[in-house]
Design a protein around this motif. Structure first.
Motif, mmCIF file in Angstrom:
data_model
loop_
_atom_site.group_PDB
_atom_site.id
_atom_site.type_symbol
_atom_site.label_atom_id
_atom_site.label_comp_id
_atom_site.label_asym_id
_atom_site.label_seq_id
_atom_site.Cartn_x
_atom_site.Cartn_y
_atom_site.Cartn_z
ATOM 1 N N ALA A 386 -5.486 32.073 78.854
ATOM 2 C CA ALA A 386 -6.508 31.094 79.249
ATOM 3 C C ALA A 386 -6.531 29.864 78.346
ATOM 4 C CB ALA A 386 -7.874 31.763 79.243
ATOM 5 N N ARG A 387 -6.509 28.698 78.949
ATOM 6 C CA ARG A 387 -6.746 27.470 78.192
ATOM 7 C C ARG A 387 -8.242 27.335 77.915
ATOM 8 N NH1 ARG A 387 -4.865 22.129 78.118
ATOM 9 N NH2 ARG A 387 -2.769 23.004 78.203
ATOM 10 N N LEU A 388 -9.044 27.794 78.889
ATOM 11 C CA LEU A 388 -10.485 27.729 78.661
ATOM 12 C C LEU A 388 -11.166 28.994 79.172
ATOM 13 C CD1 LEU A 388 -12.304 25.700 81.331
ATOM 14 C CD2 LEU A 388 -9.852 25.537 81.207
ATOM 15 N N CYS A 389 -12.233 29.368 78.471
ATOM 16 C CA CYS A 389 -13.028 30.523 78.893
ATOM 17 C C CYS A 389 -14.447 30.007 79.126
ATOM 18 C CB CYS A 389 -13.012 31.568 77.789
ATOM 19 S SG CYS A 389 -14.054 32.995 78.135
ATOM 20 N N MET A 390 -15.014 30.359 80.283
ATOM 21 C CA MET A 390 -16.348 29.820 80.624
ATOM 22 C C MET A 390 -17.386 30.927 80.654
ATOM 23 S SD MET A 390 -15.280 27.389 83.780
ATOM 24 C CE MET A 390 -16.884 26.640 84.013
ATOM 25 N N VAL A 391 -18.462 30.724 79.884
ATOM 26 C CA VAL A 391 -19.605 31.646 79.878
ATOM 27 C C VAL A 391 -20.814 30.815 80.304
ATOM 28 C CG1 VAL A 391 -21.113 33.024 78.404
ATOM 29 C CG2 VAL A 391 -18.632 33.100 78.053
ATOM 30 N N GLY A 414 -7.173 27.527 72.785
ATOM 31 C CA GLY A 414 -8.176 27.930 73.783
ATOM 32 C C GLY A 414 -9.514 27.279 73.499
ATOM 33 N N VAL A 415 -10.194 26.910 74.597
ATOM 34 C CA VAL A 415 -11.495 26.237 74.477
ATOM 35 C C VAL A 415 -12.555 27.147 75.078
ATOM 36 C CG1 VAL A 415 -12.818 24.164 75.090
ATOM 37 C CG2 VAL A 415 -10.345 24.017 74.793
ATOM 38 N N LEU A 416 -13.683 27.265 74.378
ATOM 39 C CA LEU A 416 -14.793 28.048 74.915
ATOM 40 C C LEU A 416 -15.871 27.098 75.434
ATOM 41 C CD1 LEU A 416 -16.269 30.823 75.253
ATOM 42 C CD2 LEU A 416 -17.223 30.425 72.980
ATOM 43 N N ILE A 417 -16.240 27.293 76.709
ATOM 44 C CA ILE A 417 -17.387 26.552 77.254
ATOM 45 C C ILE A 417 -18.520 27.559 77.358
ATOM 46 C CG2 ILE A 417 -18.307 25.327 79.264
ATOM 47 C CD1 ILE A 417 -15.539 24.422 79.976
ATOM 48 N N SER A 419 -22.890 28.398 77.790
ATOM 49 C CA SER A 419 -24.235 27.964 78.154
ATOM 50 C C SER A 419 -25.153 27.962 76.927
ATOM 51 C CB SER A 419 -24.783 28.941 79.199
ATOM 52 O OG SER A 419 -26.181 29.004 79.147
ATOM 53 N N PRO A 420 -26.029 26.963 76.828
ATOM 54 C CA PRO A 420 -26.932 26.931 75.671
ATOM 55 C C PRO A 420 -27.979 28.042 75.729
ATOM 56 C CG PRO A 420 -27.493 25.189 77.234
ATOM 57 C CD PRO A 420 -26.223 25.821 77.730
ATOM 58 N N PHE A 421 -28.037 28.743 76.857
ATOM 59 C CA PHE A 421 -29.078 29.773 77.017
ATOM 60 C C PHE A 421 -28.564 31.168 76.649
ATOM 61 C CE2 PHE A 421 -29.518 26.479 80.431
ATOM 62 C CZ PHE A 421 -30.368 25.673 79.687
ATOM 63 N N THR A 422 -27.504 31.212 75.844
ATOM 64 C CA THR A 422 -26.991 32.479 75.332
ATOM 65 C C THR A 422 -27.246 32.532 73.828
ATOM 66 O OG1 THR A 422 -24.853 31.491 74.797
ATOM 67 C CG2 THR A 422 -25.055 32.455 76.988
ATOM 68 N N GLY A 423 -27.390 33.747 73.309
ATOM 69 C CA GLY A 423 -27.511 33.896 71.862
ATOM 70 C C GLY A 423 -26.254 33.383 71.161
ATOM 71 N N ALA A 424 -25.082 33.637 71.769
ATOM 72 C CA ALA A 424 -23.802 33.294 71.134
ATOM 73 C C ALA A 424 -23.657 31.786 70.900
ATOM 74 C CB ALA A 424 -22.647 33.810 71.993
ATOM 75 N N ALA A 425 -24.284 30.958 71.760
ATOM 76 C CA ALA A 425 -24.147 29.501 71.619
ATOM 77 C C ALA A 425 -24.705 29.024 70.270
ATOM 78 C CB ALA A 425 -24.864 28.803 72.763
ATOM 79 N N ARG A 426 -25.636 29.794 69.705
ATOM 80 C CA ARG A 426 -26.228 29.379 68.426
ATOM 81 C C ARG A 426 -25.293 29.623 67.256
ATOM 82 N NH1 ARG A 426 -32.474 29.678 68.932
ATOM 83 N NH2 ARG A 426 -32.620 29.647 71.191
ATOM 84 N N GLU A 427 -24.316 30.507 67.464
ATOM 85 C CA GLU A 427 -23.413 30.856 66.358
ATOM 86 C C GLU A 427 -22.069 30.171 66.461
ATOM 87 O OE1 GLU A 427 -23.127 35.075 64.954
ATOM 88 O OE2 GLU A 427 -24.257 35.360 66.796
ATOM 89 N N LEU A 428 -21.570 29.992 67.701
ATOM 90 C CA LEU A 428 -20.198 29.528 67.883
ATOM 91 C C LEU A 428 -20.167 28.005 67.941
ATOM 92 C CD1 LEU A 428 -19.134 32.269 70.447
ATOM 93 C CD2 LEU A 428 -18.708 32.217 67.991
ATOM 94 N N THR A 429 -20.093 27.400 66.758
ATOM 95 C CA THR A 429 -20.287 25.958 66.673
ATOM 96 C C THR A 429 -19.080 25.154 67.178
ATOM 97 O OG1 THR A 429 -19.533 26.055 64.404
ATOM 98 C CG2 THR A 429 -21.907 26.142 64.739
ATOM 99 N N GLY A 430 -17.968 25.836 67.411
ATOM 100 C CA GLY A 430 -16.800 25.103 67.917
ATOM 101 C C GLY A 430 -16.728 25.074 69.438
ATOM 102 N N ALA A 431 -17.722 25.660 70.110
ATOM 103 C CA ALA A 431 -17.674 25.718 71.582
ATOM 104 C C ALA A 431 -18.185 24.415 72.195
ATOM 105 C CB ALA A 431 -18.530 26.885 72.068
ATOM 106 N N LEU A 432 -17.807 24.172 73.461
ATOM 107 C CA LEU A 432 -18.419 23.075 74.217
ATOM 108 C C LEU A 432 -19.630 23.674 74.926
ATOM 109 C CD1 LEU A 432 -15.302 21.427 75.937
ATOM 110 C CD2 LEU A 432 -16.457 20.721 73.823
ATOM 111 N N ILE A 433 -20.766 23.012 74.806
ATOM 112 C CA ILE A 433 -21.996 23.548 75.390
ATOM 113 C C ILE A 433 -22.219 22.877 76.752
ATOM 114 C CG2 ILE A 433 -24.496 23.841 75.055
ATOM 115 C CD1 ILE A 433 -23.019 25.216 72.821
ATOM 116 N N ALA A 434 -22.470 23.675 77.785
ATOM 117 C CA ALA A 434 -22.735 23.083 79.107
ATOM 118 C C ALA A 434 -23.848 23.851 79.804
ATOM 119 C CB ALA A 434 -21.471 23.102 79.955
ATOM 120 N N ASN A 435 -24.796 23.095 80.318
ATOM 121 C CA ASN A 435 -25.948 23.668 81.009
ATOM 122 C C ASN A 435 -25.532 24.108 82.419
ATOM 123 O OD1 ASN A 435 -28.270 24.100 82.446
ATOM 124 N ND2 ASN A 435 -29.327 22.238 81.737
#
Ligand code: F6P
Length: 493
Positions: A386-391, A414-417, A419-435
């Protein structure tokens, strides 16, 4: 860095004389009949992903509902099976439920009342008296089995999740000396939301029978403290995060859950994963396309339809990517006897069919849907491809799919996209955040991920790998164990 061995040492040296017991609804290994053979399946559950390595490291007993069609055929006379099957390290004690119990306790109260209540995903909870009675009854049953397992030994009972909120109270009523801790894997809402539950008081009393109660993030543990403060007669100590009530004390804290980074990272490097990547490419006719990946349990909290709509929008806005990008959706179903889940299945099927019809050409199609029975090996291969993984969860306590993706990318690509409404988004600072509610924003983020250069991908992935490596599952377990030790040192020996 915390490791399997450091956790083992801690538990051995400090809890040597204690039996270690995990109790959850979902079991880590399910035995199913497949024709005339029995196969052992690992269920799609973040709780299992996280706790299995801990149990492998510490040993002990895991008590859970025996839900597989062949579960009864493989246990001994004490309802025990040793697991993992290929290299047994701990005991799995199965609890049997009747259809009525499963219906009221699991499908009913756990998943039609508490689950939608705790997730802001706009599915209305329903509170049914019969379900509630079944929930109580099954929590008592789990307490009885746990008490049988412990006998008169000293024990540390580690209860998992919202299906067992009353268990700590039933345990303490039987044996006040047993140490009981609980981890709540899902979000905890604010007091206004919780108020609508007709039995909130009894649920809170159950949870306040724990010596330690853990949540994924500070926001949820704060919500819990505000809820008890508003609903019960108790004293909340905001300095120490303790709740004092009727002579009992519960410490309430956040412990962000994680994965076995080392193991996932090294498994991902194996040659058999590389071979599987080739097989998967051949099977789906992937000839150099960029792969986008999502892995979900089919649940309305995961935002699958929202993600599919944003993929459709992406191709609409950027048709130059047609035939150049393929999105693979791996999905596993659970709770299928609940109407909202069945409707979601149909909605996802329809959307996939619609998008594939709209954009496919020749033997190329934009979406590959792998529903059910995708092996761990195929998932490992897809993560690497995967080039990108979307959560795109609408609300999620943590989301370990994101952390597994990061752990598997030893190649630092690999790029992680997320959602800001997950607990993981608060820790994984290298991810792209998308609503996930903002279709256009998400479509833009997909484009950004696809066009991101290798240098930036590496920088972001390295940062996230360092975060997950440091805050791995053994750190989570050691933090909880050390907190219990501190509490226990204040109790009688
Ligand atoms: O992490 C939340 C959770 O509800 C776990 O308790 C559960 O094992 C997992 O999701 C999967 O759900 P289920 O066990 O109902 O299939």
């Amino acid at each position: 860095m915390k490791t399997r061995l450091s956790l083992q040492d801690l538990v051995k040296s400090k809890f040597e004389d204690h039996l270690f017991v995990v109790v959850s609804n979902r079991e880590p290994y399910v035995h199913e009949w497949a024709g005339d053979k029995i196969k052992c399946v690992i269920p799609a559950s973040g709780l299992v992903t996280a706790l299995d390595p801990v149990m492998i490291s510490c040993g002990g007993t895991w008590i859970a509902h025996g839900s597989g069609s062949a579960d009864r055929d493989v246990v001994d006379e004490h309802d025990i099976v040793q697991v993992p099957p290929e290299n047994p390290r701990y005991r799995l004690r199965r609890v049997w439920l009747t259809k009525e119990e499963e219906n009221g306790y699991y499908y009913g109260f756990s998943n039609e009342a508490i689950w939608p209540l705790c997730h802001v995903a706009y599915t209305r909870p329903s509170f049914n008296q019969t379900d509630w009675e079944a929930y109580r009854q099954v929590n008592r049953k789990f307490a009885e089995v746990t008490a049988q397992e412990i006998g008169d030994r000293k024990a540390l009972v580690f209860v998992q999740d919202y299906q067992l909120a009353l268990l700590p109270r039933y345990m303490k009523e039987r044996n006040p000396d047993v140490i009981v801790a609980q981890f709540w894997h899902i979000p905890w809402p604010n007091p206004e939301v919780m108020r609508i539950c007709p039995w909130q008081e009894e649920i809170l009393q159950g949870l306040l029978s724990n010596d330690l109660l853990g949540f994924q993030i500070r926001y949820y543990s704060d919500n819990f403290l505000h809820t008890v403060n508003a609903c019960l007669e108790c004293m909340v100590d905001w300095e120490t995060n303790e709740v004092h009530r009727q002579g009992m004390k519960t410490t309430v804290q956040a412990f962000p859950i994680s994965v076995d980074f080392e193991n996932i990272s090294s498994e991902s490097r194996q040659a058999r994963v590389t071979h599987e990547m080739e097989r998967v490419r051949r099977q789906f006719g992937l000839t150099g396309e960029i792969v986008g990946l999502s892995i979900d349990r089919i649940d309305y909290t995961k935002g699958m339809p929202d993600r599919l709509r944003s993929i459709e929008r992406f191709f609409e806005k950027y048709p130059e990517y047609l035939r150049r990008v393929v999105f693979v959706q791996v999905a596993a179903s659970s709770r299928i006897h609940i109407g909202s889940y069945r409707r979601l299945h149909a909605e996802v099927d329809n959307l996939i069919e619609k998008i594939n019809w709209r954009y496919s050409s020749g033997n190329w199609k934009p979406l590959v849907y792998l529903r059910e029975n995708t092996s761990q090996l195929t998932i490992a291969a897809l993560r690497r491809m995967a080039r990108l993984c979307m959560v795109s969860s609408l609300h999620d306590g943590m989301n370990l799919v994101a952390k597994e993706f990061v752990a598997s990318r030893f190649d630092e690509d690999g790029v992680l996209i997320i959602s800001p409404f997950t607990g993981a988004a608060r820790e994984l600072t290298g991810a792209l955040i998308a609503n996930p509610y903002a279709t256009d924003q998400m479509a833009e983020t997909i484009r950004e991920a696809i066009e991101m250069n290798i240098k930036e991908r590496r920088t972001r992935m390295r940062r996230m790998r360092a975060e997950v490596e440091e805050n791995n599952i053994y750190k989570w377990a050691e933090d909880i164990t050390s907190t219990i030790l501190k509490l226990d040192s204040g109790r009688s020996p």
